[in-house]
Design a protein around this motif. Structure first.
Motif, PDB file in Angstrom:
ATOM      1  N   UNK A   1       0.886  -1.141  -0.070  1.00  0.00           N
ATOM      2  CA  UNK A   1       0.069   0.175  -0.041  1.00  0.00           C
ATOM      3  C   UNK A   1       0.990   1.289  -0.007  1.00  0.00           C
ATOM      4  N   UNK A   2       2.215   1.254   0.388  1.00  0.00           N
ATOM      5  CA  UNK A   2       2.879   2.304   0.631  1.00  0.00           C
ATOM      6  C   UNK A   2       3.222   2.956  -0.859  1.00  0.00           C
ATOM      7  N   UNK A   3       3.288   2.062  -1.849  1.00  0.00           N
ATOM      8  CA  UNK A   3       3.382   2.747  -3.472  1.00  0.00           C
ATOM      9  C   UNK A   3       2.288   3.652  -3.572  1.00  0.00           C
ATOM     10  N   UNK A   4       1.353   3.615  -3.044  1.00  0.00           N
ATOM     11  CA  UNK A   4       0.312   4.515  -3.172  1.00  0.00           C
ATOM     12  C   UNK A   4       0.644   6.061  -2.774  1.00  0.00           C
ATOM     13  N   UNK A   5       1.380   6.139  -1.924  1.00  0.00           N
ATOM     14  CA  UNK A   5       1.828   7.619  -1.516  1.00  0.00           C
ATOM     15  C   UNK A   5       3.400   7.641  -1.887  1.00  0.00           C
ATOM     16  N   UNK A   6       3.540   7.101  -3.047  1.00  0.00           N
ATOM     17  CA  UNK A   6       5.093   7.730  -3.937  1.00  0.00           C
ATOM     18  C   UNK A   6       6.128   6.959  -3.268  1.00  0.00           C
ATOM     19  N   UNK A   7       6.089   5.893  -2.576  1.00  0.00           N
ATOM     20  CA  UNK A   7       7.270   5.157  -2.109  1.00  0.00           C
ATOM     21  C   UNK A   7       7.412   3.835  -3.068  1.00  0.00           C
ATOM     22  N   UNK A   8       8.726   4.091  -3.407  1.00  0.00           N
ATOM     23  CA  UNK A   8       9.119   2.967  -4.283  1.00  0.00           C
ATOM     24  C   UNK A   8       9.600   1.862  -3.642  1.00  0.00           C
ATOM     25  N   UNK A   9       8.737   1.178  -3.211  1.00  0.00           N
ATOM     26  CA  UNK A   9       9.003  -0.364  -2.438  1.00  0.00           C
ATOM     27  C   UNK A   9       9.126  -1.243  -3.239  1.00  0.00           C
TER      28      UNK A   9
ATOM     29  N   UNK B   1       7.044  -3.852  -4.390  1.00  0.00           N
ATOM     30  CA  UNK B   1       6.076  -3.722  -5.235  1.00  0.00           C
ATOM     31  C   UNK B   1       5.969  -3.078  -6.648  1.00  0.00           C
ATOM     32  N   UNK B   2       6.274  -1.615  -6.156  1.00  0.00           N
ATOM     33  CA  UNK B   2       6.558  -0.528  -7.015  1.00  0.00           C
ATOM     34  C   UNK B   2       7.575  -0.765  -8.229  1.00  0.00           C
TER      35      UNK B   2
END
Length: 227
Positions: free
Chosen positions: A162-170, A172-173
């Protein structure tokens, strides 16, 4: 498939960075969740309604609202109120608050599972409430907390996409970027599944080892019986 793995090797530094961010968010989120769990779980055990009620209200609110909404609220609504956090800080805070609320129930259940007769014996020895909690209740409750905390830790790991939804390049991203670049959806997401499975297996092994160490220090076997 060959094109995907060629691109995967080429983008290995970016994938490694995404993996690091996922691991970092998991570790920091778990630390925050542990603090929240203790901060809300121990007051939830209090016989005083004035102490117990606010903690129970906070637990029910955090459990009863979506992590997705909490994450977006921290990232988009807080700046409107004059508080701005870095994306990773928002993600860690959201993970910590949400999973910490579930952890508070683990703490409450584990503390309640310690035999009442041992509390009575501690009172007979003249121990005050905090000394009883620190010396008698918590050492036994910790062993009971570790298995469900292990489950929550894996749940927290699985929530990090879910962190990729707030611009975090984890992680999954980064794998989704590879999917877009190669068009190989099945291989990209299969690779992602396997990577998350490997991370979860490592966490599970670590928690089992921690449970064994805690049980041995207390003089119990990990199946709950006497050693």
């Amino acid at each position: 498939m060959n094109d995907f793995f060629e691109e995967f090797v080429r983008a290995a530094p970016q994938v490694g960075e995404g993996l690091w961010i996922t691991v970092l968010a998991t570790v920091l989120g778990a630390a925050a969740a542990l603090v929240v769990a203790l901060a809300l779980g121990l007051p939830s055990c209090s016989p005083r309604r004035s102490v117990r009620a606010p903690a129970r209200l906070a637990v029910e609110f955090l459990r009863g609202t979506s992590l997705y909404v909490q994450l977006f609220w921290l990232f988009f609504a807080l700046p409107v109120l004059g508080f701005r956090l870095e994306p990773l800080a928002c993600g860690v805070l959201a993970l910590g608050l949400n999973h910490g609320a579930y952890g508070a129930e683990v703490v409450r259940g584990a503390v309640g599972a310690v035999p009442h007769s041992q509390r009575e014996a501690a009172i007979a020895l003249g121990m005050g409430p905090w000394l009883r909690m620190r010396r008698i209740v918590l050492p036994q409750a910790v062993v009971l907390m570790i298995p469900p905390f292990g489950n929550l830790l894996i749940q927290l790991l699985k929530a990090t996409p879910l962190l990729s939804l707030i611009t975090i390049s984890d992680l999954t991203f980064q794998l989704d970027q590879l999917r877009s670049a190669t068009g190989d959806t099945s291989t990209a997401y299969l690779t992602l599944l396997l990577m998350y499975f490997a991370l979860a297996a490592l966490l599970s092994s670590g928690m089992k080892a921690l449970e064994s160490v805690a049980a041995n220090r207390l003089g119990r076997s990990t199946n709950g019986g006497e050693a």
